[in-house]
Design a protein around this motif. Sequence first.
Motif, PDB file in Angstrom:
ATOM      1  N   GLU A 186      24.355  -3.215  -2.672  1.00 52.67           N
ATOM      2  CA  GLU A 186      23.981  -4.454  -1.783  1.00 52.67           C
ATOM      3  C   GLU A 186      23.003  -3.749  -0.816  1.00 52.67           C
ATOM      4  OE1 GLU A 186      25.993  -8.063   0.754  1.00 52.67           O
ATOM      5  OE2 GLU A 186      26.666  -6.124   0.710  1.00 52.67           O
ATOM      6  N   ASN A 187      23.431  -2.485  -0.139  1.00 52.83           N
ATOM      7  CA  ASN A 187      22.912  -1.934   1.059  1.00 52.83           C
ATOM      8  C   ASN A 187      21.686  -1.271   0.611  1.00 52.83           C
ATOM      9  OD1 ASN A 187      22.263   0.936   2.303  1.00 52.83           O
ATOM     10  ND2 ASN A 187      23.497  -0.235   3.803  1.00 52.83           N
ATOM     11  N   ALA A 188      21.616  -0.558  -0.526  1.00 47.93           N
ATOM     12  CA  ALA A 188      20.287   0.115  -1.056  1.00 47.93           C
ATOM     13  C   ALA A 188      19.352  -0.974  -1.745  1.00 47.93           C
ATOM     14  CB  ALA A 188      20.823   1.100  -2.257  1.00 47.93           C
ATOM     15  N   PHE A 189      19.801  -1.824  -2.341  1.00 50.30           N
ATOM     16  CA  PHE A 189      18.819  -3.026  -3.019  1.00 50.30           C
ATOM     17  C   PHE A 189      18.119  -3.779  -1.805  1.00 50.30           C
ATOM     18  CE2 PHE A 189      17.814  -7.343  -4.723  1.00 50.30           C
ATOM     19  CZ  PHE A 189      17.117  -6.937  -5.732  1.00 50.30           C
ATOM     20  N   ASN A 190      18.817  -4.224  -0.543  1.00 49.14           N
ATOM     21  CA  ASN A 190      18.148  -4.670   0.441  1.00 49.14           C
ATOM     22  C   ASN A 190      17.036  -4.176   0.802  1.00 49.14           C
ATOM     23  OD1 ASN A 190      19.473  -7.471   0.048  1.00 49.14           O
ATOM     24  ND2 ASN A 190      21.144  -6.810   1.311  1.00 49.14           N
ATOM     25  N   LEU A 191      17.767  -2.782   1.168  1.00 47.83           N
ATOM     26  CA  LEU A 191      16.457  -1.749   1.718  1.00 47.83           C
ATOM     27  C   LEU A 191      15.412  -1.525   0.862  1.00 47.83           C
ATOM     28  CD1 LEU A 191      16.296   0.446   3.806  1.00 47.83           C
ATOM     29  CD2 LEU A 191      17.102   2.074   2.263  1.00 47.83           C
ATOM     30  N   TYR A 192      15.173  -1.608  -0.406  1.00 49.03           N
ATOM     31  CA  TYR A 192      14.257  -1.479  -1.315  1.00 49.03           C
ATOM     32  C   TYR A 192      13.589  -2.525  -1.431  1.00 49.03           C
ATOM     33  CZ  TYR A 192      14.659   3.502  -2.548  1.00 49.03           C
ATOM     34  OH  TYR A 192      14.732   4.880  -2.577  1.00 49.03           O
ATOM     35  N   ARG A 193      14.160  -3.737  -1.518  1.00 50.38           N
ATOM     36  CA  ARG A 193      13.692  -4.928  -1.661  1.00 50.38           C
ATOM     37  C   ARG A 193      12.665  -5.259  -0.420  1.00 50.38           C
ATOM     38  NH1 ARG A 193      17.305 -10.072  -2.547  1.00 50.38           N
ATOM     39  NH2 ARG A 193      17.991  -9.390  -0.870  1.00 50.38           N
ATOM     40  N   GLY A 194      13.156  -4.809   0.657  1.00 52.05           N
ATOM     41  CA  GLY A 194      12.315  -5.196   1.975  1.00 52.05           C
ATOM     42  C   GLY A 194      11.370  -3.858   2.419  1.00 52.05           C
ATOM     43  N   GLY A 195      11.661  -2.623   1.844  1.00 58.70           N
ATOM     44  CA  GLY A 195      10.768  -1.595   2.390  1.00 58.70           C
ATOM     45  C   GLY A 195       9.980  -0.783   1.439  1.00 58.70           C
ATOM     46  N   ALA A 196      10.466  -1.124  -0.028  1.00 54.49           N
ATOM     47  CA  ALA A 196       9.652  -0.086  -0.939  1.00 54.49           C
ATOM     48  C   ALA A 196       8.286  -0.618  -1.319  1.00 54.49           C
ATOM     49  CB  ALA A 196      10.818   0.258  -2.205  1.00 54.49           C
ATOM     50  N   ASN A 197       7.460   0.202  -1.754  1.00 53.09           N
ATOM     51  CA  ASN A 197       6.157  -0.479  -2.569  1.00 53.09           C
ATOM     52  C   ASN A 197       6.845  -0.542  -4.032  1.00 53.09           C
ATOM     53  OD1 ASN A 197       5.832   1.996  -3.946  1.00 53.09           O
ATOM     54  ND2 ASN A 197       4.898   3.228  -2.164  1.00 53.09           N
ATOM     55  N   GLN A 198       5.886  -1.140  -5.057  1.00 56.43           N
ATOM     56  CA  GLN A 198       6.251  -1.360  -6.361  1.00 56.43           C
ATOM     57  C   GLN A 198       6.478  -0.159  -6.976  1.00 56.43           C
ATOM     58  OE1 GLN A 198       3.086  -3.525  -8.289  1.00 56.43           O
ATOM     59  NE2 GLN A 198       4.059  -3.788 -10.224  1.00 56.43           N
ATOM     60  N   TYR A 199       5.843   0.881  -6.954  1.00 57.33           N
ATOM     61  CA  TYR A 199       6.247   1.936  -7.562  1.00 57.33           C
ATOM     62  C   TYR A 199       7.737   2.687  -7.235  1.00 57.33           C
ATOM     63  CZ  TYR A 199       6.064   6.943  -9.196  1.00 57.33           C
ATOM     64  OH  TYR A 199       6.420   8.085  -9.492  1.00 57.33           O
ATOM     65  N   GLN A 200       7.503   2.687  -5.827  1.00 53.13           N
ATOM     66  CA  GLN A 200       9.176   3.204  -5.391  1.00 53.13           C
ATOM     67  C   GLN A 200      10.322   2.432  -5.942  1.00 53.13           C
ATOM     68  OE1 GLN A 200       8.263   3.023  -1.440  1.00 53.13           O
ATOM     69  NE2 GLN A 200       7.947   5.200  -1.232  1.00 53.13           N
ATOM     70  N   PHE A 201      10.016   1.019  -5.844  1.00 50.07           N
ATOM     71  CA  PHE A 201      11.069   0.192  -6.362  1.00 50.07           C
ATOM     72  C   PHE A 201      11.300   0.155  -7.786  1.00 50.07           C
ATOM     73  CE2 PHE A 201      12.778  -3.520  -8.250  1.00 50.07           C
ATOM     74  CZ  PHE A 201      13.969  -3.949  -7.207  1.00 50.07           C
ATOM     75  N   GLN A 202      10.233   0.424  -8.408  1.00 45.78           N
ATOM     76  CA  GLN A 202      10.385   0.645 -10.092  1.00 45.78           C
ATOM     77  C   GLN A 202      10.996   1.693 -10.740  1.00 45.78           C
ATOM     78  OE1 GLN A 202       6.550   0.763 -12.178  1.00 45.78           O
ATOM     79  NE2 GLN A 202       7.461   0.189 -14.230  1.00 45.78           N
ATOM     80  N   MET A 203      10.530   2.701  -9.841  1.00 47.67           N
ATOM     81  CA  MET A 203      11.244   3.939 -10.299  1.00 47.67           C
ATOM     82  C   MET A 203      12.870   4.230  -9.740  1.00 47.67           C
ATOM     83  SD  MET A 203       8.910   5.905 -12.046  1.00 47.67           S
ATOM     84  CE  MET A 203       9.414   7.570 -11.678  1.00 47.67           C
ATOM     85  N   TRP A 204      12.999   3.564  -8.652  1.00 46.60           N
ATOM     86  CA  TRP A 204      14.419   3.543  -8.212  1.00 46.60           C
ATOM     87  C   TRP A 204      15.189   2.874  -9.080  1.00 46.60           C
ATOM     88  CZ3 TRP A 204      17.115  -0.732  -5.893  1.00 46.60           C
ATOM     89  CH2 TRP A 204      18.490  -0.319  -5.303  1.00 46.60           C
ATOM     90  N   ASN A 205      14.866   1.606  -9.413  1.00 43.69           N
ATOM     91  CA  ASN A 205      15.529   0.546 -10.308  1.00 43.69           C
ATOM     92  C   ASN A 205      15.687   1.223 -11.736  1.00 43.69           C
ATOM     93  OD1 ASN A 205      16.260  -2.261 -11.189  1.00 43.69           O
ATOM     94  ND2 ASN A 205      14.466  -1.889 -12.689  1.00 43.69           N
ATOM     95  N   LYS A 206      14.821   1.962 -12.263  1.00 38.26           N
ATOM     96  CA  LYS A 206      14.860   2.450 -13.555  1.00 38.26           C
ATOM     97  C   LYS A 206      15.773   3.820 -13.688  1.00 38.26           C
ATOM     98  CE  LYS A 206      11.885   4.629 -17.347  1.00 38.26           C
ATOM     99  NZ  LYS A 206      10.812   5.117 -17.488  1.00 38.26           N
ATOM    100  N   LYS A 207      15.603   4.571 -12.588  1.00 35.98           N
ATOM    101  CA  LYS A 207      16.305   5.881 -12.791  1.00 35.98           C
ATOM    102  C   LYS A 207      17.569   6.036 -11.939  1.00 35.98           C
ATOM    103  CE  LYS A 207      13.138   9.318 -12.684  1.00 35.98           C
ATOM    104  NZ  LYS A 207      11.930   9.995 -12.122  1.00 35.98           N
ATOM    105  N   ILE A 208      17.840   5.151 -11.147  1.00 37.46           N
ATOM    106  CA  ILE A 208      18.990   5.366 -10.136  1.00 37.46           C
ATOM    107  C   ILE A 208      19.855   4.007 -10.196  1.00 37.46           C
ATOM    108  CG2 ILE A 208      19.840   5.655  -7.815  1.00 37.46           C
ATOM    109  CD1 ILE A 208      17.483   7.367  -7.333  1.00 37.46           C
ATOM    110  N   LEU A 209      19.304   2.929  -9.916  1.00 39.02           N
ATOM    111  CA  LEU A 209      20.001   1.736  -9.653  1.00 39.02           C
ATOM    112  C   LEU A 209      20.851   1.190 -10.863  1.00 39.02           C
ATOM    113  CD1 LEU A 209      21.013  -0.893  -8.103  1.00 39.02           C
ATOM    114  CD2 LEU A 209      18.809  -1.977  -8.918  1.00 39.02           C
ATOM    115  N   TRP A 210      20.393   1.238 -11.965  1.00 36.52           N
ATOM    116  CA  TRP A 210      20.940   0.856 -13.065  1.00 36.52           C
ATOM    117  C   TRP A 210      22.298   1.642 -13.692  1.00 36.52           C
ATOM    118  CZ3 TRP A 210      21.459  -3.968 -15.762  1.00 36.52           C
ATOM    119  CH2 TRP A 210      20.435  -4.878 -15.317  1.00 36.52           C
ATOM    120  N   TYR A 211      22.190   2.895 -13.255  1.00 36.06           N
ATOM    121  CA  TYR A 211      23.364   3.793 -13.481  1.00 36.06           C
ATOM    122  C   TYR A 211      24.403   3.200 -12.805  1.00 36.06           C
ATOM    123  CZ  TYR A 211      26.344   7.922 -13.302  1.00 36.06           C
ATOM    124  OH  TYR A 211      27.223   8.443 -13.361  1.00 36.06           O
ATOM    125  N   PHE A 212      24.400   2.917 -11.681  1.00 39.28           N
ATOM    126  CA  PHE A 212      25.434   2.455 -10.679  1.00 39.28           C
ATOM    127  C   PHE A 212      25.932   1.036 -11.256  1.00 39.28           C
ATOM    128  CE2 PHE A 212      23.761   6.164  -8.297  1.00 39.28           C
ATOM    129  CZ  PHE A 212      24.956   6.668  -7.943  1.00 39.28           C
TER     130      PHE A 212
END
Length: 338
Positions: A258-284
Motif C-alpha cells: 500500500e505504501n509503495a504503490f501509493n508512492l509510485y502512483r503519485g510520484g513515478a513517471n510511466q517508465y519507473q512505474f512500469q519497471m517497478w511494477n514488473k520487476k519488484i511489486l508483483w514478486y511481493f
Amino acid sequence: MQAISIIIPMYGVEKYLRRCLDSVLNQTFTDWQAVCIDDGSPDACGAIAEEYARRDKRFLVIHQENGGRADARNTGLHHSTGEYIMFLDGGDFIHPQTMEMTYYMACRDDTDIVSYTYDNMYDVLLRMRHFFGMDTGGVSPFGMNRQYGPENVCSLVTDNIFKYVTEKNNNMFNVNRQWLIKHCQAWKHLYRRSLIADIHFIKGILFEDFPWWSAVILRNPRATILNLPLYYCRPGFDKHMVSNEHLYMINSLYTGIENAFNLYRGGANQYQFQMWNKKILWYFIDTAFRESSYVHDSADLGLVRDKFAKMSKMGVFDFPPNQKMRKLRRKIFGFIGV
C-alpha cells in the motif's frame, strides 16, 4: 563528520555480535562511525557493544525499548553523521575491505549508491551444516581473506537503476545478469547520506526493506554496481510457523505494498512505474498470496480476503506484467470473489 556511518541493529544476537563488531573494527578503511542500536535486546548485546565503545570511540551505542529492526534503523539514521551510510545486521558481518571498496567507488564515480552482493556460498555452507546438525557459529567464509585492488575491480555505473533492479531469482538468460541488483535488502549497499536521510523504514512490519528501497530508487540515484561478495549473511533457518504468524506476514506485506504503490502512483513517471511494477511489486504480491494458503482460521481468512480486496480496489492488480502474473491475478480475484 565521518566518511561512513554503519548502522547496526542488535537484538538477540549475543552469540554472533562480537564477530559482527570485529568485522567493522578490522576494516582497512578507518574513517567510520558505528551506530549500534540495542533494540531492547534481552541478552548481553548492549553490554558487548558498550565494551567496544569503551575500547574505540568510533562506536556509538544507543539503548532503546524494543521496536523492531525498522525502528532501530530509523534510530541509527537519526544519530549517524557520516557522509555515506551502510547497514549491517547484528548477526552478520562484512569483508575487511567493504568500506574501502565502496567508498573508493562512490568517490571515483560520483555515485549515490554503491551496490554489492552477499556471499552465496557461505549461505549454502551454513544451511548444509545446519541440515546435518553441525555447528554453524564458528564457520569462516572462504573469501574472507581475499584481497581486492579497488582500481582493478570490474564495475558498472548507471543513471538508470530501474534497468538493473529485480526481485527475480532466475535470470539465467539475461546477458547482464552479473550486474543485476537482486532483491531489496538495505544492507547490500553504501548510500550517500543526502539520498536516504529523510526516508524512514515503516515501524512494526516485516519486509520493511521493500517499501523503503522502492522509495530510495524512485529518487533516480546514480549507482555503481559491484559483483563482489562483501557481505556475510547468517540465514534464518526455517522454523514451523503458526497461522497468526503468517497473518502477520500478510499484514506486513499489505502495508508495504500500500505504501509503495501509493508512492509510485503519485510520484513515478510511466517508465519507473512500469519497471517497478514488473520487476519488484508483483514478486511481493505473489509472496503475500502464497502466505495466504497457510492461514486456516476462518476469521483470519476473512481478514486476509479484506486485505486483498482493498488492494484490488486501489488498483494494485491492474497491470500484471506477464502470463504468469495474469494467472496469479485470476487466482486472487477468485479468492476475493471478484
